[in-house]
Design an enzyme around this catalytic site. Sequence first.
Site, mmCIF file in Angstrom:
data_model
loop_
_atom_site.group_PDB
_atom_site.id
_atom_site.type_symbol
_atom_site.label_atom_id
_atom_site.label_comp_id
_atom_site.label_asym_id
_atom_site.label_seq_id
_atom_site.Cartn_x
_atom_site.Cartn_y
_atom_site.Cartn_z
ATOM 1 N N HIS A 1 0.886 -1.170 -0.204
ATOM 2 C CA HIS A 1 0.055 0.063 0.081
ATOM 3 C C HIS A 1 0.978 1.369 -0.132
ATOM 4 O O HIS A 1 2.123 1.094 0.553
ATOM 5 C CB HIS A 1 -0.812 -0.019 1.138
ATOM 6 C CG HIS A 1 -2.067 0.901 1.178
ATOM 7 N ND1 HIS A 1 -2.125 2.123 1.326
ATOM 8 C CD2 HIS A 1 -3.322 0.584 0.744
ATOM 9 C CE1 HIS A 1 -3.190 2.919 1.092
ATOM 10 N NE2 HIS A 1 -4.088 1.833 0.798
ATOM 11 N N ASP B 1 -7.804 -5.608 0.246
ATOM 12 C CA ASP B 1 -8.552 -6.773 -0.839
ATOM 13 C C ASP B 1 -7.909 -7.956 -0.689
ATOM 14 O O ASP B 1 -8.425 -8.793 -1.451
ATOM 15 C CB ASP B 1 -7.593 -6.050 -2.301
ATOM 16 C CG ASP B 1 -8.432 -4.576 -2.624
ATOM 17 O OD1 ASP B 1 -9.619 -4.494 -2.453
ATOM 18 O OD2 ASP B 1 -7.718 -3.626 -3.322
HETATM 19 C C1 SDX Z 1 -6.418 -0.101 -2.965
HETATM 20 O O1 SDX Z 1 -4.396 4.420 -2.178
HETATM 21 C C2 SDX Z 1 -5.490 3.715 -1.573
HETATM 22 O O2 SDX Z 1 -5.662 4.257 -0.253
HETATM 23 C C3 SDX Z 1 -6.059 2.688 -2.142
HETATM 24 C C4 SDX Z 1 -7.082 1.701 -1.121
HETATM 25 C C5 SDX Z 1 -8.407 2.459 -0.978
HETATM 26 O O3 SDX Z 1 -9.019 1.989 0.006
HETATM 27 O O4 SDX Z 1 -8.601 3.463 -1.853
HETATM 28 O O5 SDX Z 1 -6.452 1.373 -0.097
HETATM 29 C C6 SDX Z 1 -7.296 0.332 -2.038
HETATM 30 O O6 SDX Z 1 -6.168 0.148 -3.907
HETATM 31 C C7 SDX Z 1 -5.643 -1.301 -1.862
HETATM 32 C C8 SDX Z 1 -4.174 -1.549 -2.968
HETATM 33 C C9 SDX Z 1 -4.590 -2.879 -3.910
HETATM 34 N N1 SDX Z 1 -3.591 -3.030 -4.850
HETATM 35 C C10 SDX Z 1 -3.035 -4.284 -4.805
HETATM 36 O O7 SDX Z 1 -3.199 -5.232 -3.793
HETATM 37 C C11 SDX Z 1 -1.973 -4.609 -6.004
HETATM 38 C C12 SDX Z 1 -0.813 -4.942 -5.312
HETATM 39 N N2 SDX Z 1 -0.086 -4.041 -4.763
HETATM 40 C C13 SDX Z 1 0.884 -3.013 -5.586
HETATM 41 O O8 SDX Z 1 0.502 -2.838 -6.720
HETATM 42 C C14 SDX Z 1 1.073 -1.765 -4.636
HETATM 43 O O9 SDX Z 1 1.769 -2.327 -3.538
HETATM 44 C C15 SDX Z 1 0.295 -0.790 -4.590
HETATM 45 C C16 SDX Z 1 -0.109 0.086 -5.995
HETATM 46 C C17 SDX Z 1 -0.930 -0.902 -3.727
HETATM 47 C C18 SDX Z 1 1.257 0.591 -4.100
HETATM 48 O O10 SDX Z 1 2.320 1.075 -4.831
HETATM 49 P P1 SDX Z 1 3.642 2.026 -4.518
HETATM 50 O O11 SDX Z 1 3.193 2.767 -3.336
HETATM 51 O O12 SDX Z 1 3.728 2.803 -5.535
HETATM 52 O O13 SDX Z 1 4.678 1.220 -4.306
HETATM 53 P P2 SDX Z 1 5.443 0.532 -5.609
HETATM 54 O O14 SDX Z 1 4.900 -0.037 -6.558
HETATM 55 O O15 SDX Z 1 6.582 1.618 -5.820
HETATM 56 O O16 SDX Z 1 6.514 -0.722 -4.732
HETATM 57 C C19 SDX Z 1 7.539 -0.424 -3.833
HETATM 58 C C20 SDX Z 1 8.236 -1.817 -4.122
HETATM 59 C C21 SDX Z 1 8.651 -2.151 -5.563
HETATM 60 O O17 SDX Z 1 9.711 -3.008 -5.444
HETATM 61 P P3 SDX Z 1 11.205 -2.463 -5.768
HETATM 62 O O18 SDX Z 1 10.963 -1.781 -7.165
HETATM 63 O O19 SDX Z 1 11.495 -1.454 -4.831
HETATM 64 O O20 SDX Z 1 12.191 -3.670 -6.161
HETATM 65 O O21 SDX Z 1 7.479 -2.867 -3.402
HETATM 66 C C22 SDX Z 1 7.246 -3.603 -4.497
HETATM 67 C C23 SDX Z 1 7.614 -2.879 -5.706
HETATM 68 O O22 SDX Z 1 7.891 -4.081 -6.866
HETATM 69 N N3 SDX Z 1 6.012 -4.199 -4.566
HETATM 70 C C24 SDX Z 1 5.401 -5.297 -4.508
HETATM 71 C C25 SDX Z 1 3.988 -5.474 -4.479
HETATM 72 N N4 SDX Z 1 3.685 -4.010 -3.969
HETATM 73 C C26 SDX Z 1 4.728 -3.369 -4.058
HETATM 74 N N5 SDX Z 1 5.989 -6.623 -4.745
HETATM 75 C C27 SDX Z 1 5.205 -7.715 -5.028
HETATM 76 N N6 SDX Z 1 3.982 -7.709 -4.813
HETATM 77 C C28 SDX Z 1 3.305 -6.668 -4.362
HETATM 78 N N7 SDX Z 1 2.068 -6.753 -4.003
#
Ligand code: SDX
Length: 432
Positions: free
Chosen positions: A308, A366
């Site tokens: 998140h 989720d």
């Molecule tokens: C919701 O914002 C809100 O409030 C949203 C929400 C709401 O109520 O409105 O809470 C609802 O959208 C919940 C989130 C649902 N999405 C997912 O579950 C999809 C999986 N999660 C990711 O896509 C991600 O964690 C996000 C989109 C939720 C957050 O993205 P960020 O803050 O931009 O973080 P990032 O993508 O830059 O990740 C940082 C690091 C990266 O690795 P490195 O490049 O540093 O090596 O963490 C890794 C990412 O690749 N990473 C994950 C991961 N989430 C982040 N790696 C594997 N699996 C994951 N789920």
Amino acid sequence: MSEKLATLSFSDGTPSVDFPVLGGTVGPEVIDVRALYAKTGKFTYDPGFMSTASCRSNITYIDGDQGILQYRGYPIEQLAEHCDFLEVAYLILNGELPNQEQKATFVDIIKHHTMVHEQLSRFYSGFRRDAHPMAVLCGVVGALSAFYHDSIDIHDARSREISAFRLIAKLPTITAMTYKYSVGQPFRYPKNSLSYVENFLYMMFGTPCEDYTPNPVLTRAMERILILHADHEQNASTSTVRLAGSTGANPFACISAGIASLWGPAHGGANEAVLKMLAEIDDAKNIPAFIKRVKEKDGHAMLMGFGHRVYKNYDPRAKIIQKTCHEVLEELDLKDDKLFKLAIALEKVALEDDYFVKRKLYPNVDFYSGIVYKALSIPVSMFTAIFALARTVGWIAQWNELISDPDQKIGRPRQLFMGATRREFVPMNKRK
Ligand code: SDX
């Protein structure tokens, strides 16, 4: 007390500039950079809004490090335990919990807006039966502005109020109709003797041949899930609603924009993606191989329902949903549900793995919600539509706040231009 300032200095001899530092009631202070361009000719660069507060708000507070979520100051755990969804909706919209009379009036108003214009039901037949429910929802909610012309004057408070009632009341009807259309069953008209959530379940699962009596445990579970999804600060879909609203677009159009934004798998679409992921993993013995793919970022593999932007700790909503999941599976005698066991095992592996620990990736809202929906017989493709139904309350409250904010301006970010600089036109016969 003198104003707190932040000083921006430059390494090239440009004189330094001061900016006011603003404090909220709780949470990080913000640096007011609105005058930055006027004072320096420079913009800030912040793709993804990693360090940008886009507005002032009084609605929802999140402390991502502590795992705290509050609507209008009330902890989510207390609201989920003691309230029903419409009570929380009233709180989010009006800032205070309703007393008995206010609640009764609000419930009565919502009940009397549950039907949709009869002609709107014919809108559905233009869609393919196998259309994704979110595609249908974007279209039908957007179409509300073609039906309710009398409540789209955004400068009239009464008009805004009526469109809020209409959206909150009609979303369950429209969502259930989306499901009924997809399975080829007749639409069910709302039944106003039922509560908001019972009515939704009745419109989803009742048929003309067989009435549906909602089970109280399952109704309570759905009630709780809607409360947990009702608002969440300036997330992507809420920011979309605000950006659309900043242009003066009508509320039905703005909420439709929010639905489109919510659909993405990185946002609300993740609940559907979690179930697909669990189905793909299929068995606990396949978890290590899946986690390996995620860590190697093989083919964009991700642990859906994890991570998140704000929570760097357990999402408090995930904890409540996990508990609700237990209750629902117990009630339905599904304690040994394969998907739930798989999800628990997957969570355990991830929380002990260095990759997830280092990046502070925890289950989000989720991760478990889909297992509850599935136990309630809701098809996977409908999961995000139910998120949208609940979030409509937050979107409307945030849109209302935007409209009445004296600082509000059309949302218009700038850019760091990296393309070609000026060059002269080359006629076709001289191009290489
Ligand atoms: C919701 O914002 C809100 O409030 C949203 C929400 C709401 O109520 O409105 O809470 C609802 O959208 C919940 C989130 C649902 N999405 C997912 O579950 C999809 C999986 N999660 C990711 O896509 C991600 O964690 C996000 C989109 C939720 C957050 O993205 P960020 O803050 O931009 O973080 P990032 O993508 O830059 O990740 C940082 C690091 C990266 O690795 P490195 O490049 O540093 O090596 O963490 C890794 C990412 O690749 N990473 C994950 C991961 N989430 C982040 N790696 C594997 N699996 C994951 N789920």
